[in-house]
Design a protein around this motif. Sequence first.
Motif, PDB file in Angstrom:
ATOM      1  N   LEU A 115       0.836  -1.199   0.000  1.00  0.00           N
ATOM      2  CA  LEU A 115       0.000   0.000   0.000  1.00  0.00           C
ATOM      3  C   LEU A 115       0.872   1.252   0.000  1.00  0.00           C
ATOM      4  O   LEU A 115       0.630   2.190  -0.768  1.00  0.00           O
ATOM      5  CB  LEU A 115      -0.931   0.002   1.212  1.00  0.00           C
ATOM      6  CG  LEU A 115      -1.860   1.218   1.326  1.00  0.00           C
ATOM      7  CD1 LEU A 115      -2.850   1.255   0.176  1.00  0.00           C
ATOM      8  CD2 LEU A 115      -2.602   1.193   2.671  1.00  0.00           C
TER       9      LEU A 115
ATOM     10  N   THR B 286      -4.908   7.014   3.878  1.00  0.00           N
ATOM     11  CA  THR B 286      -3.988   5.883   4.028  1.00  0.00           C
ATOM     12  C   THR B 286      -2.846   6.117   5.006  1.00  0.00           C
ATOM     13  O   THR B 286      -2.255   5.157   5.503  1.00  0.00           O
ATOM     14  CB  THR B 286      -3.360   5.532   2.669  1.00  0.00           C
ATOM     15  OG1 THR B 286      -2.533   6.627   2.241  1.00  0.00           O
ATOM     16  CG2 THR B 286      -4.429   5.261   1.624  1.00  0.00           C
TER      17      THR B 286
ATOM     18  N   ARG C  24      -8.702   6.829   7.742  1.00  0.00           N
ATOM     19  CA  ARG C  24      -8.279   5.525   8.246  1.00  0.00           C
ATOM     20  C   ARG C  24      -8.318   5.508   9.769  1.00  0.00           C
ATOM     21  O   ARG C  24      -7.746   6.384  10.421  1.00  0.00           O
ATOM     22  CB  ARG C  24      -6.871   5.201   7.757  1.00  0.00           C
ATOM     23  CG  ARG C  24      -6.439   3.776   8.050  1.00  0.00           C
ATOM     24  CD  ARG C  24      -5.128   3.435   7.362  1.00  0.00           C
ATOM     25  NE  ARG C  24      -4.804   2.031   7.542  1.00  0.00           N
ATOM     26  CZ  ARG C  24      -3.729   1.436   7.009  1.00  0.00           C
ATOM     27  NH1 ARG C  24      -2.891   2.147   6.278  1.00  0.00           N
ATOM     28  NH2 ARG C  24      -3.506   0.155   7.201  1.00  0.00           N
TER      29      ARG C  24
END
Length: 524
Positions: free
Chosen positions: A439, A464, A523
């Motif tokens: 990621l 993220t 997140r």
Amino acid sequence: MKKQLYIGILIIAAILPVSCTKNFDRFNTNPNELTDSLLKYDYKYVGAFIPGMLTSLYSTVDWQYQLQQNLNADLYSGFMGIPTPFNSGKNNSNYFMMDWNNWPFKVAFDNVMSGWKLVKDRGEKTRPDLYAVATIIKVASMHRVTDVFGPIPYSKFGSGGFSTPYDSQESIYKAFFAELDQSIQSLTTFDKTNPAGKAQLKPFDLLFGGEYGDWIRFANSLKLRLAMRISFVNETLAKQQAEAAVNNEYGVITDNKKSAMVRSGSGVTVSNSLYVISQEYNDIRMGASMESFLKGYNDPRLSAYFRASGMPGGGFRGIRNGIDIKAKPDYEKFSSLNIERSTPIRVLAASETYFLRAEGAVRGWNMKGDAKALYEEGIRTSFAQYDLGDAGNYLNDAASKPAAYTDPVNALNNVAANAPYLSTITIRWQDADNFETKLERIITQKWISLYPDGEEAWAEFRRTGYPKLFPVVVNYSGGSIPGFINRLPFPPDEYKNNKDEVTKAAALLNGADNGGTRLWWGRP
């Protein structure tokens, strides 16, 4: 005189709340966009509002864009830094929040939402194709607004009255998907049954020249972007929407020639506001995080994105955000942006869809390709966008890492090679890596390719946690933003003109109305 006028406007914007109407349904579009060349065409009673909507996604009025995005998202993304000590050095860059945040809200509602409402009222039944196009533009604009503030007025827009209720961000995103699906279906039917339809849209289309197939691909790409945005809070819905977008018969944008870029046309001259802010106002420069990644990776996009500095020895120099700047000349000679007045304005480029699909593939979704191939194609497509030749050596580099940062003006702003917030991610894909490493690698390269769209880059960082950016050195938030900023507080004008509803909206935030409160899709 122009510079003095600009400074006067900026001072007024920083000190006084900017006037805003209470009635959203009475907003007017920019009359300057309704040129004589547009008005001579048939269907102008509907289509003539589309250019004004497109040139307000990223305002082509330079001082408006500066307040709409440049002095918030462009900084918070890590792409850019300011050499100018606005408000005696205490401003948005170091989390002393100014009243500038009226403008991300105001530009979108005054120009995009009002234009969409006029298209809806005039053409929803008679010109469903133009209404579908206007709705896609609305989603492209308003997802940026909700991604800045969180809850915003949306479903009740234009319903009349002296106040407009706010919607939760979760409900707004679900509305986005429904609106995009309806628009895709409508345009698909129109594209297949009206082979001459292009001529009817072309006079108003600054994005795709009237090609309905390109609008469908853009809508699918936008749906893919929004699906990924909610992947950490509703993966079931995200997977469903992302797979539908990629596997639609028209698919997503995969070719640089089909990227969504606002360009001059049909009597409308599009001026890129970043050119004026960088080259004429000298108010924006390369960011220190961008310098670290591009130099560390020996990335050829460095000279494509930025101009060499005027510092002794030349080279490329970025400014770290959230630092103590005493005087503009100290940092004014750092690297400016390599953007011209005529540079098309990026809305959604082909490289982004490859990185989105790469992340989806890592998550196990059907993205029509494996993660490695999609990741590498994203980099190749970004290189090709700037005519940088073959990316093979870059893709095979498993050693280069982001570089330490040195501020030649003030060593207190330096970032050492062993700093915990200096990324160590490399470029070459490794199938054996875990999800988190994959990621970070995808988002880091996606972030580089997103330049200069600080709005999208900031959103992906908040979603993220990647790429690893440099934190501010000086934090004037008074403790309300303990780390990185997550959002802008609701606009001061809303507390003045829509007080009851914006007060209720604060309860939808799951936190205080300040920059430290995480958005719904952030997140956990």
